[in-house]
Scaffold this active site. Sequence first.
Site, mmCIF file in Angstrom:
data_model
loop_
_atom_site.group_PDB
_atom_site.id
_atom_site.type_symbol
_atom_site.label_atom_id
_atom_site.label_comp_id
_atom_site.label_asym_id
_atom_site.label_seq_id
_atom_site.Cartn_x
_atom_site.Cartn_y
_atom_site.Cartn_z
ATOM 1 N N ASP A 102 0.316 5.361 0.528
ATOM 2 C CA ASP A 102 -0.743 6.248 1.038
ATOM 3 C C ASP A 102 -0.424 7.721 1.081
ATOM 4 O O ASP A 102 0.634 8.103 1.581
ATOM 5 C CB ASP A 102 -1.012 5.928 2.524
ATOM 6 C CG ASP A 102 -1.612 4.579 2.743
ATOM 7 O OD1 ASP A 102 -2.550 4.244 2.041
ATOM 8 O OD2 ASP A 102 -1.115 3.877 3.643
ATOM 9 N N GLU A 151 0.837 -1.205 0.000
ATOM 10 C CA GLU A 151 0.000 0.000 0.000
ATOM 11 C C GLU A 151 0.870 1.253 0.000
ATOM 12 O O GLU A 151 1.886 1.300 0.695
ATOM 13 C CB GLU A 151 -0.898 -0.023 1.252
ATOM 14 C CG GLU A 151 -1.933 1.075 1.305
ATOM 15 C CD GLU A 151 -2.865 0.941 2.525
ATOM 16 O OE1 GLU A 151 -3.192 -0.197 2.914
ATOM 17 O OE2 GLU A 151 -3.235 1.986 3.087
ATOM 18 N N GLU A 188 -2.574 10.458 3.215
ATOM 19 C CA GLU A 188 -3.702 10.574 4.132
ATOM 20 C C GLU A 188 -3.694 11.955 4.799
ATOM 21 O O GLU A 188 -2.728 12.301 5.473
ATOM 22 C CB GLU A 188 -3.626 9.493 5.223
ATOM 23 C CG GLU A 188 -3.881 8.102 4.691
ATOM 24 C CD GLU A 188 -3.589 7.006 5.706
ATOM 25 O OE1 GLU A 188 -4.367 6.048 5.777
ATOM 26 O OE2 GLU A 188 -2.571 7.100 6.414
#
Length: 285
Positions: free
Chosen positions: A103, A101, A105
């Site tokens: 990311d 993953e 955020e």
Amino acid sequence: MEKRFFFALLLTAVVNASRANDVSFDQNYHITWGNSHVTSLNEGREIHISMDNVSGAGFQSNARYASGFFQMKLKIPNKDSAGVVTAFYLIDNKGEGDHDELDFEFLGSKGQPCTLQTNVFANDKGGREQRYHLWFDPTADFHTYGILWNQHQIVFYVDNTPIRVSKNISNIGVNYPSQTLVIQASIWDGEGWASNGRKLDWSQQPFTASFQGFNVDGCQSLENSNKEQCYDSSLWWNGNTYWGLDPAKQKALEDARAEYMFEDYCSSKEGKYGHKECQINTFFY
Ligand SMILES: *[C@@H]1O[C@H](CO)[C@@H](O)[C@H](O)[C@H]1NC(C)=O
Ligand SMILES: *[C@@H]1O[C@H](CO)[C@@H](O)[C@H](O)[C@H]1NC(C)=O
């Protein structure tokens, strides 16, 4: 007459090229949850996803990818939104225990700058958070957030500035994301871990994040079996100018880290001892 015909052809080509950069949401994405909390504007060129006390919302790419330069324009909720997480990321969503993953955020804000956190999971190992307060207010305008991913490096960009680089150093035993990944974006209730102890202020609901830029510069790969084609150097993001940062970009990265990053997993004791890459000072270069 011939000339005029040629000119018409040329015009068509230009129009097609500009459209390619401005495709509608439906062409590459679909809503995955919170249907009633999604609004489409401008014939699908802009999507709003919102969160209230009933639901958040999220969307996902129709295809899986194994390399690319994934960019999207985001504007995050422009109100006190501590605890509201707006995310744009690449994820191996197969749930098979070898999770990858990448990311972006946004952890919301309340009376202070909004925090942007990035993280990298490879073969189920995450815990690689870095946190920034950006040099602009991400709630005020659209900005471009990008993830370059090829066999050599992963670079997180904010507009044209690289803010993070993860090198492929699998040769010394650090896992590198290798699954086919989907692109996702979502808005959700992250009170508890994202709000820094502050309560989510529900009187501010709904919280709305806006997205533009649904063109995808990525190599589609159905499953892990035919990934090799996505490493081909004829794909522009795999070309050798993208194997590392040039000196100007390198300087921009170092400046951004020095001025705007306030938390780095490699600076903590657990990070340093838990992650081999933190012990190599060439990791970011
Ligand atoms: C959600 O918010 C609305 C509007 O403030 C309120 O009327 C409703 O009771 C709330 N529902 C829940 C489950 O908290
Ligand atoms: C990482 O680099 C190695 C070469 O050192 C290469 O064989 C491998 O394919 C790369 N991994 C990915 C996922 O790109």
